[in-house]
Motif scaffolding. Sequence first.
Motif, PDB file in Angstrom:
ATOM      1  N   PRO A 244       0.798  -1.225   0.000  1.00  0.00           N
ATOM      2  CA  PRO A 244       0.000   0.000   0.000  1.00  0.00           C
ATOM      3  C   PRO A 244       0.832   1.278   0.000  1.00  0.00           C
ATOM      4  O   PRO A 244       0.426   2.286  -0.594  1.00  0.00           O
ATOM      5  CB  PRO A 244      -0.847  -0.099   1.271  1.00  0.00           C
ATOM      6  N   VAL A 245       2.005   1.255   0.614  1.00  0.00           N
ATOM      7  CA  VAL A 245       2.861   2.442   0.594  1.00  0.00           C
ATOM      8  C   VAL A 245       3.419   2.640  -0.814  1.00  0.00           C
ATOM      9  O   VAL A 245       3.396   3.755  -1.355  1.00  0.00           O
ATOM     10  CB  VAL A 245       3.990   2.344   1.639  1.00  0.00           C
ATOM     11  N   ALA A 246       3.881   1.567  -1.430  1.00  0.00           N
ATOM     12  CA  ALA A 246       4.379   1.662  -2.803  1.00  0.00           C
ATOM     13  C   ALA A 246       3.266   2.125  -3.732  1.00  0.00           C
ATOM     14  O   ALA A 246       3.499   2.945  -4.630  1.00  0.00           O
ATOM     15  CB  ALA A 246       4.934   0.316  -3.265  1.00  0.00           C
ATOM     16  N   LYS A 247       2.052   1.649  -3.515  1.00  0.00           N
ATOM     17  CA  LYS A 247       0.922   2.061  -4.341  1.00  0.00           C
ATOM     18  C   LYS A 247       0.662   3.553  -4.180  1.00  0.00           C
ATOM     19  O   LYS A 247       0.410   4.253  -5.162  1.00  0.00           O
ATOM     20  CB  LYS A 247      -0.341   1.273  -4.014  1.00  0.00           C
ATOM     21  N   ALA A 248       0.729   4.049  -2.965  1.00  0.00           N
ATOM     22  CA  ALA A 248       0.515   5.477  -2.737  1.00  0.00           C
ATOM     23  C   ALA A 248       1.563   6.309  -3.472  1.00  0.00           C
ATOM     24  O   ALA A 248       1.234   7.306  -4.124  1.00  0.00           O
ATOM     25  CB  ALA A 248       0.538   5.780  -1.239  1.00  0.00           C
ATOM     26  N   PHE A 249       2.828   5.897  -3.386  1.00  0.00           N
ATOM     27  CA  PHE A 249       3.886   6.623  -4.096  1.00  0.00           C
ATOM     28  C   PHE A 249       3.702   6.525  -5.610  1.00  0.00           C
ATOM     29  O   PHE A 249       3.862   7.505  -6.330  1.00  0.00           O
ATOM     30  CB  PHE A 249       5.273   6.106  -3.698  1.00  0.00           C
ATOM     31  N   GLU A 250       3.374   5.341  -6.093  1.00  0.00           N
ATOM     32  CA  GLU A 250       3.187   5.165  -7.540  1.00  0.00           C
ATOM     33  C   GLU A 250       2.014   6.000  -8.033  1.00  0.00           C
ATOM     34  O   GLU A 250       2.104   6.646  -9.077  1.00  0.00           O
ATOM     35  CB  GLU A 250       2.977   3.682  -7.878  1.00  0.00           C
ATOM     36  N   ASP A 251       0.917   6.017  -7.288  1.00  0.00           N
ATOM     37  CA  ASP A 251      -0.236   6.833  -7.684  1.00  0.00           C
ATOM     38  C   ASP A 251       0.132   8.311  -7.734  1.00  0.00           C
ATOM     39  O   ASP A 251      -0.247   9.022  -8.676  1.00  0.00           O
ATOM     40  CB  ASP A 251      -1.410   6.623  -6.721  1.00  0.00           C
ATOM     41  N   ALA A 252       0.866   8.787  -6.729  1.00  0.00           N
ATOM     42  CA  ALA A 252       1.290  10.196  -6.703  1.00  0.00           C
ATOM     43  C   ALA A 252       2.202  10.497  -7.887  1.00  0.00           C
ATOM     44  O   ALA A 252       2.077  11.537  -8.541  1.00  0.00           O
ATOM     45  CB  ALA A 252       1.991  10.506  -5.383  1.00  0.00           C
ATOM     46  N   ASN A 253       3.100   9.570  -8.177  1.00  0.00           N
ATOM     47  CA  ASN A 253       4.039   9.757  -9.282  1.00  0.00           C
ATOM     48  C   ASN A 253       3.312   9.794 -10.624  1.00  0.00           C
ATOM     49  O   ASN A 253       3.577  10.653 -11.477  1.00  0.00           O
ATOM     50  CB  ASN A 253       5.082   8.646  -9.248  1.00  0.00           C
ATOM     51  N   LEU A 254       2.399   8.862 -10.824  1.00  0.00           N
ATOM     52  CA  LEU A 254       1.649   8.826 -12.084  1.00  0.00           C
ATOM     53  C   LEU A 254       0.802  10.090 -12.264  1.00  0.00           C
ATOM     54  O   LEU A 254       0.732  10.642 -13.366  1.00  0.00           O
ATOM     55  CB  LEU A 254       0.770   7.578 -12.148  1.00  0.00           C
ATOM     56  N   LYS A 255       0.168  10.562 -11.191  1.00  0.00           N
ATOM     57  CA  LYS A 255      -0.623  11.790 -11.263  1.00  0.00           C
ATOM     58  C   LYS A 255       0.264  12.977 -11.615  1.00  0.00           C
ATOM     59  O   LYS A 255      -0.082  13.794 -12.459  1.00  0.00           O
ATOM     60  CB  LYS A 255      -1.349  12.051  -9.943  1.00  0.00           C
ATOM     61  N   MET A 256       1.430  13.058 -10.967  1.00  0.00           N
ATOM     62  CA  MET A 256       2.349  14.155 -11.245  1.00  0.00           C
ATOM     63  C   MET A 256       2.747  14.170 -12.726  1.00  0.00           C
ATOM     64  O   MET A 256       2.687  15.206 -13.386  1.00  0.00           O
ATOM     65  CB  MET A 256       3.602  14.045 -10.374  1.00  0.00           C
ATOM     66  N   HIS A 257       3.134  13.012 -13.238  1.00  0.00           N
ATOM     67  CA  HIS A 257       3.558  12.953 -14.640  1.00  0.00           C
ATOM     68  C   HIS A 257       2.399  13.277 -15.591  1.00  0.00           C
ATOM     69  O   HIS A 257       2.607  13.968 -16.593  1.00  0.00           O
ATOM     70  CB  HIS A 257       4.183  11.597 -14.956  1.00  0.00           C
ATOM     71  N   LYS A 258       1.214  12.807 -15.286  1.00  0.00           N
ATOM     72  CA  LYS A 258       0.041  13.123 -16.113  1.00  0.00           C
ATOM     73  C   LYS A 258      -0.210  14.630 -16.112  1.00  0.00           C
ATOM     74  O   LYS A 258      -0.419  15.237 -17.163  1.00  0.00           O
ATOM     75  CB  LYS A 258      -1.181  12.376 -15.586  1.00  0.00           C
ATOM     76  N   ASP A 259      -0.173  15.231 -14.921  1.00  0.00           N
ATOM     77  CA  ASP A 259      -0.452  16.664 -14.810  1.00  0.00           C
ATOM     78  C   ASP A 259       0.658  17.528 -15.412  1.00  0.00           C
ATOM     79  O   ASP A 259       0.417  18.668 -15.813  1.00  0.00           O
ATOM     80  CB  ASP A 259      -0.675  17.049 -13.346  1.00  0.00           C
ATOM     81  N   MET A 260       1.864  16.995 -15.498  1.00  0.00           N
ATOM     82  CA  MET A 260       2.966  17.742 -16.114  1.00  0.00           C
ATOM     83  C   MET A 260       2.882  17.735 -17.641  1.00  0.00           C
ATOM     84  O   MET A 260       3.559  18.512 -18.293  1.00  0.00           O
ATOM     85  CB  MET A 260       4.318  17.163 -15.671  1.00  0.00           C
ATOM     86  N   ALA A 261       2.056  16.890 -18.201  1.00  0.00           N
ATOM     87  CA  ALA A 261       1.910  16.793 -19.663  1.00  0.00           C
ATOM     88  C   ALA A 261       1.022  17.945 -20.136  1.00  0.00           C
ATOM     89  O   ALA A 261      -0.144  17.763 -20.454  1.00  0.00           O
ATOM     90  CB  ALA A 261       1.336  15.437 -20.052  1.00  0.00           C
ATOM     91  N   ILE A 262       1.604  19.130 -20.167  1.00  0.00           N
ATOM     92  CA  ILE A 262       0.871  20.338 -20.536  1.00  0.00           C
ATOM     93  C   ILE A 262       0.889  20.536 -22.044  1.00  0.00           C
ATOM     94  O   ILE A 262       1.711  19.943 -22.749  1.00  0.00           O
ATOM     95  CB  ILE A 262       1.487  21.583 -19.854  1.00  0.00           C
TER      96      ILE A 262
END
Length: 126
Positions: A44-62
């Motif tokens: 669950p901790v790895a999942k939380a980090f992975e979810d945050a990372n994926l969201k960050m990369h998605k949101d950076m795709a401007i």
Amino acid sequence: MSVRTQFIMLALGLSMATPVLAQEPHAPATHGHADTMAAAATDPVAKAFEDANLKMHKDMAIAYSGDADVDFVRSMIPHHQGAIDMARIQLMHGKDPGMRALAEEVIKAQEAEIAEMRKWLQDRGM
């Protein structure tokens, strides 16, 4: 050397040393997350980090404007938010007092920088 300085140096060193992964021309880009995605399936901790990372990369795709200043700010806001999200995960699950203090510093600094960047955009009518 402060913990924050050590963390920044480590982060820069790791980002510069990341190997390029060979992919088949038709293979989907995973940005090197195959191992972390596998860990996220069971931890669950790895999942939380992975979810945050994926969201960050998605949101950076401007949608790039061609204005380096604007594109920098628009990309950095979600990048900084990703750091805040990861720091909050550390505070929820981490135990090391030094890392907890660093996470708190990251949140404070990144929130201030996000506010500064949003104001910069607002001052330009964006």
